[in-house]
Design a protein around this motif. Structure first.
Motif, PDB file in Angstrom:
ATOM      1  N   PRO A 170      37.983  65.578  65.162  1.00 30.13           N
ATOM      2  CA  PRO A 170      37.809  65.890  63.740  1.00 30.13           C
ATOM      3  C   PRO A 170      36.485  65.324  63.225  1.00 30.13           C
ATOM      4  O   PRO A 170      36.464  64.391  62.432  1.00 30.13           O
ATOM      5  CB  PRO A 170      39.021  65.218  63.086  1.00 30.13           C
ATOM      6  N   ARG A 171      35.392  65.899  63.697  1.00 23.21           N
ATOM      7  CA  ARG A 171      34.059  65.448  63.297  1.00 23.21           C
ATOM      8  C   ARG A 171      33.322  66.653  62.704  1.00 23.21           C
ATOM      9  O   ARG A 171      32.213  67.026  63.148  1.00 23.21           O
ATOM     10  CB  ARG A 171      33.326  64.875  64.517  1.00 23.21           C
ATOM     11  N   ALA A 172      33.980  67.259  61.743  1.00 21.65           N
ATOM     12  CA  ALA A 172      33.459  68.466  61.098  1.00 21.65           C
ATOM     13  C   ALA A 172      33.917  68.423  59.644  1.00 21.65           C
ATOM     14  O   ALA A 172      34.851  67.686  59.300  1.00 21.65           O
ATOM     15  CB  ALA A 172      34.002  69.715  61.794  1.00 21.65           C
ATOM     16  N   LEU A 173      33.263  69.200  58.807  1.00 24.74           N
ATOM     17  CA  LEU A 173      33.663  69.259  57.400  1.00 24.74           C
ATOM     18  C   LEU A 173      33.261  70.607  56.815  1.00 24.74           C
ATOM     19  O   LEU A 173      32.445  71.328  57.388  1.00 24.74           O
ATOM     20  CB  LEU A 173      33.028  68.107  56.609  1.00 24.74           C
ATOM     21  N   SER A 174      33.867  70.931  55.689  1.00 28.91           N
ATOM     22  CA  SER A 174      33.562  72.180  54.999  1.00 28.91           C
ATOM     23  C   SER A 174      32.897  71.881  53.671  1.00 28.91           C
ATOM     24  O   SER A 174      33.223  70.882  53.016  1.00 28.91           O
ATOM     25  CB  SER A 174      34.845  72.974  54.729  1.00 28.91           C
ATOM     26  N   ILE A 175      31.977  72.747  53.295  1.00 31.75           N
ATOM     27  CA  ILE A 175      31.383  72.646  51.960  1.00 31.75           C
ATOM     28  C   ILE A 175      31.493  74.009  51.289  1.00 31.75           C
ATOM     29  O   ILE A 175      31.122  75.037  51.859  1.00 31.75           O
ATOM     30  CB  ILE A 175      29.915  72.185  52.008  1.00 31.75           C
ATOM     31  N   SER A 176      32.062  73.995  50.089  1.00 34.14           N
ATOM     32  CA  SER A 176      32.233  75.216  49.314  1.00 34.14           C
ATOM     33  C   SER A 176      31.372  75.127  48.063  1.00 34.14           C
ATOM     34  O   SER A 176      31.467  74.153  47.317  1.00 34.14           O
ATOM     35  CB  SER A 176      33.718  75.348  48.943  1.00 34.14           C
ATOM     36  N   VAL A 177      30.532  76.117  47.863  1.00 35.85           N
ATOM     37  CA  VAL A 177      29.684  76.175  46.670  1.00 35.85           C
ATOM     38  C   VAL A 177      30.319  77.178  45.703  1.00 35.85           C
ATOM     39  O   VAL A 177      30.431  78.365  46.022  1.00 35.85           O
ATOM     40  CB  VAL A 177      28.249  76.618  47.039  1.00 35.85           C
ATOM     41  N   SER A 178      30.749  76.694  44.537  1.00 39.16           N
ATOM     42  CA  SER A 178      31.399  77.583  43.559  1.00 39.16           C
ATOM     43  C   SER A 178      30.370  78.510  42.934  1.00 39.16           C
ATOM     44  O   SER A 178      29.382  78.050  42.354  1.00 39.16           O
ATOM     45  CB  SER A 178      32.041  76.774  42.427  1.00 39.16           C
ATOM     46  N   LEU A 179      30.624  79.802  43.021  1.00 44.01           N
ATOM     47  CA  LEU A 179      29.704  80.762  42.405  1.00 44.01           C
ATOM     48  C   LEU A 179      30.334  81.431  41.179  1.00 44.01           C
ATOM     49  O   LEU A 179      29.709  82.260  40.522  1.00 44.01           O
ATOM     50  CB  LEU A 179      29.256  81.787  43.442  1.00 44.01           C
ATOM     51  N   THR A 180      31.578  81.075  40.884  1.00 42.50           N
ATOM     52  CA  THR A 180      32.219  81.448  39.615  1.00 42.50           C
ATOM     53  C   THR A 180      32.860  80.171  39.078  1.00 42.50           C
ATOM     54  O   THR A 180      33.076  79.222  39.832  1.00 42.50           O
ATOM     55  CB  THR A 180      33.337  82.492  39.821  1.00 42.50           C
ATOM     56  N   ASP A 181      33.163  80.161  37.796  1.00 43.97           N
ATOM     57  CA  ASP A 181      33.890  79.024  37.245  1.00 43.97           C
ATOM     58  C   ASP A 181      35.302  79.037  37.815  1.00 43.97           C
ATOM     59  O   ASP A 181      35.980  80.061  37.794  1.00 43.97           O
ATOM     60  CB  ASP A 181      33.964  79.119  35.711  1.00 43.97           C
ATOM     61  N   ASN A 182      35.734  77.911  38.335  1.00 47.90           N
ATOM     62  CA  ASN A 182      37.114  77.795  38.816  1.00 47.90           C
ATOM     63  C   ASN A 182      37.944  77.089  37.748  1.00 47.90           C
ATOM     64  O   ASN A 182      37.523  76.067  37.218  1.00 47.90           O
ATOM     65  CB  ASN A 182      37.170  76.986  40.115  1.00 47.90           C
ATOM     66  N   THR A 183      39.096  77.636  37.433  1.00 53.65           N
ATOM     67  CA  THR A 183      40.004  77.035  36.463  1.00 53.65           C
ATOM     68  C   THR A 183      41.265  76.624  37.211  1.00 53.65           C
ATOM     69  O   THR A 183      41.441  76.991  38.379  1.00 53.65           O
ATOM     70  CB  THR A 183      40.375  78.043  35.355  1.00 53.65           C
TER      71      THR A 183
END
Lengths: 317, 317
Positions: A170-183
Motif C-alpha cells: 500500500p504505497r500508492a494514493l489517489s488525488i481527485s481534483v474537483s471540477l464542480t462544486d461538491n455538496t
C-alpha cells in the motif's frame, strides 16, 4: 473477452491476501501511510501531513484558481462530447444508459490532463508522501451526472489493486481534483477516517474480466456488512465535499464509497492514482490475467516529471 | 393480478390532469396549501404556519420525548421482526432482498401506531392546516436499512394520489416521525422548497398494478429531467434531516426524493398521510382500478378522533 485463468504464483509471499480461500476479516496494515524521509521539508504544512497520516485523507481548498478550473472544465466538456461518439473501452457509461460515467487513461487522451497529472501541487505532494518517484497507475475523469448518478459501494482501492493488478504494497494514493462544486447531496465521496490502518480481507473468487462489472457496480472485493459496521463504528464517517478547485488526497487503503445522486447537480472530477516507482505492479495475486493497461498501467510505467503549471497550460487546444 | 382496465370517467372535470394524453409541463397549483380559517388560533407559532405555506414543509425538533421515541422504536422493531415472517401485501421488501422496506396500514396492525396517528401533535396540526376533519389516506413504517438502502426518485405524492387514487384536490399532507437520527448521508428526504406551488404534469400511461412497481422504484408519474431542473433551479434543494423525535410535515404536492444509503446508519420513520374529510377519494383519474385499501384508504374512511398521548400510551403490548 479473455476467459483463461492463470495459476497463482505460490513462490511469492502475499503480504495482503484477500478473496480466494480467504475469510472476511480485518487485519492490521503492515506498512506506513507516509513514506517520506522525516528530514525532508514537506510541500504543505507539516500539520497537514500528520492529519493525512492519522485520517488517511486530506481535503485542500482553493488549490486551483478559478481560471485554471474554468480551463479544466472546458477540457472536461470537450472530452465528454468526444467520448459520447467513441466506442472505446476507456469510456465507461452509466448502467442502463449511454451517459458517460468515466473516461480512463485521460493523461494519454489529453495534453491538458497530462500536465495536470504532473503538476507539482499533485505529483509533487504524492512523491513526498510516498517517499519515491511516482508514476500514474491509473487516471480518469469521473462524471456523476445530475438526477441519475449511481452509488458506488464501500471498498478499499488497494484490495483491488493488490489482488487484480499485483501491486505489492500500500504505497500508492489517489488525488481527485474537483471540477464542480461538491455538496453533501450530489454523491460526494464518503470516507471512514482512519480506516486506512486496517486491511479488510474480502471473500469470493475473482471472476474473469471482473473489472468490466466492477466499474459499474462492484460485486467482488466488497467488505462484509459485519466488517463495515465495525469499521464505521470505529472510524466514523465524513464526506469530502468541497467547491470546484479543491483537491482530495487519499490513501490507497482508505475505505470509501458514495451514495447515488438524484440532485440536479452533476459531480465531476479529474482523478489520478500515483504509485511509488519501487512499488510497480507485478503479476496479480489472483488466478486471473492482469486488468487492461487503461485501467492499470503495467507496460508503460514512466516516472512523472513534476512540473509547475499556470492557467494557460490548462487551456484546451 | 388485476389486469382489467377501466374507462376514464369523462363527465368529471379533472383539475390536475397528468399522464395519458398529457405532455410534460409545469402548471400553477390552483388551490391553497394552508386551508385553515385565518381567525382560528394555530396549534404552533403562526410564523411556522407561514413558513409551511411558503416552503411546503416544516421540520419540528423534539416533538416526541426520548421516552416516547424509545417505546415507538421498540414497537417498530417488534413489527419488523413480525413482518419478516409474514407474506402479506402490506409488507414491502427491498428490491433483490428480503429486508423489510415498508409496512403499510400500520394503524390497523398496531394499537401503538394507531394512537400515534391520532396524536394531537400530528393529527391536530394536520386538521388545522387542512381546515377540516382528517382521516388517514395511508400509514406506513419506513425502514431504510444501513449499507443497502435504495434511492427514491423525485416525485409529487399528489400526482399519484390524484391520478391513481382519485384524490380530487391537493388538500392532504404527510407527517413523518423520525425514529432514528437522520444525517445528511443516510438517505434523508430531500425536498425542493416552494415546489408545492407548481403542479408537474408527467407523461406515460399508467400500467395495471403500477403500485407494485412504484413502491420499489417509480417509473410512471416521474417528472421530466427538464422540468426537474427548472424546479430545482427555481426552488433550490435541502435535506430534512433531524434527530429521532423530530417531525417532518410536508404538503402533498411538494417535490421530494431521497438518495441511496450506503452508510451503516439505518433510517426509520412512522409515516402518516392525512386527507381532509371533504377531499375523500373518488374514482381514479386514470383507466385503472383503484389501488388496494392498504395503500389508499377508500372503504374504511373514518375521521380521526384527535387524542393526547403520554409516553405510556406508546409502550408496546
Amino acid at each position: 473477452m479473455n476467459t483463461e485463468t492463470l495459476e497463482r504464483d505460490t513462490s511469492r509471499v502475499d503480504l495482503y491476501p484477500s478473496r480466494g480461500d480467504s475469510k472476511a476479516a480485518i487485519v492490521p496494515r503492515k506498512h506506513p501511510c507516509v513514506w517520506a524521509d522525516p528530514a525532508t521539508q514537506p510541500p504543505v504544512d507539516r500539520s497537514l501531513i500528520e492529519q493525512y497520516e492519522r485520517d488517511g485523507f486530506l481535503v485542500l481548498r482553493n488549490v486551483f484558481t478559478p481560471d485554471e478550473v474554468a480551463h479544466l472544465q472546458a477540457e472536461l466538456d470537450r472530452l465528454r462530447h468526444q467520448a459520447e461518439s467513441l466506442e472505446r473501452p476507456e469510456v465507461i457509461t452509466e448502467k442502463g444508459s449511454r451517459k458517460v460515467r468515466s473516461i480512463f487513461k485521460v493523461h494519454a487522451l489529453s495534453a491538458v490532463f497530462a500536465k495536470l497529472a504532473a503538476d507539482e501541487r499533485l505529483a509533487g505532494l504524492a512523491a513526498y508522501l510516498l517517499g519515491d518517484d511516482v508514476y500514474l497507475h491509473q487516471s480518469r475523469l469521473n462524471y456523476k451526472p445530475g438526477f441519475h448518478g449511481k452509488e458506488f459501494y464501500w471498498h478499499s482501492d488497494f484490495e483491488t489493486w493488490h489482488i487484480e493488478d499485483g501491486m505489492p504494497l500500500p504505497r500508492a494514493l489517489s488525488i481527485s481534483v474537483s471540477l464542480t462544486d461538491n455538496t453533501p447531496h450530489n454523491g460526494p465521496l464518503l470516507v471512514m477516517p482512519g480506516s486506512h490502518k486496517h486491511y479488510v480481507v474480502c471473500e469470493g473468487e475473482t471472476p474473469p474480466d471482473n473489472y468490466q462489472m466492477s466499474l459499474q457496480a462492484q460485486e467482488v472485493g466488497v467488505p462484509s456488512d459485519e466488517n463495515l459496521a465495525w469499521l464505521a463504528n470505529d472510524s466514523g464517517l465524513v464526506d469530502t465535499a468541497g467547491p470546484a478547485g479543491s483537491v482530495l488526497i487519499f490513501d490507497c487503503n482508505l475505505m470509501h464509497g458514495s451514495n447515488s445522486n438524484i440532485t440536479h447537480l452533476p459531480r465531476s472530477n479529474a482523478f489520478f492514482v500515483y504509485n511509488a516507482l519501487s512499488n510497480a505492479v507485478q503479476a496479480p495475486f489472483c488466478n486471473q490475467p492482469p486488468r487492461p493497461e487503461f485501467i492499470a498501467t503495467r507496460d508503460e510505467i514512466t516516472p512523472l516529471v513534476v512540473r509547475r503549471n499556470t492557467a494557460d497550460d490548462f487551456r484546451p487546444a
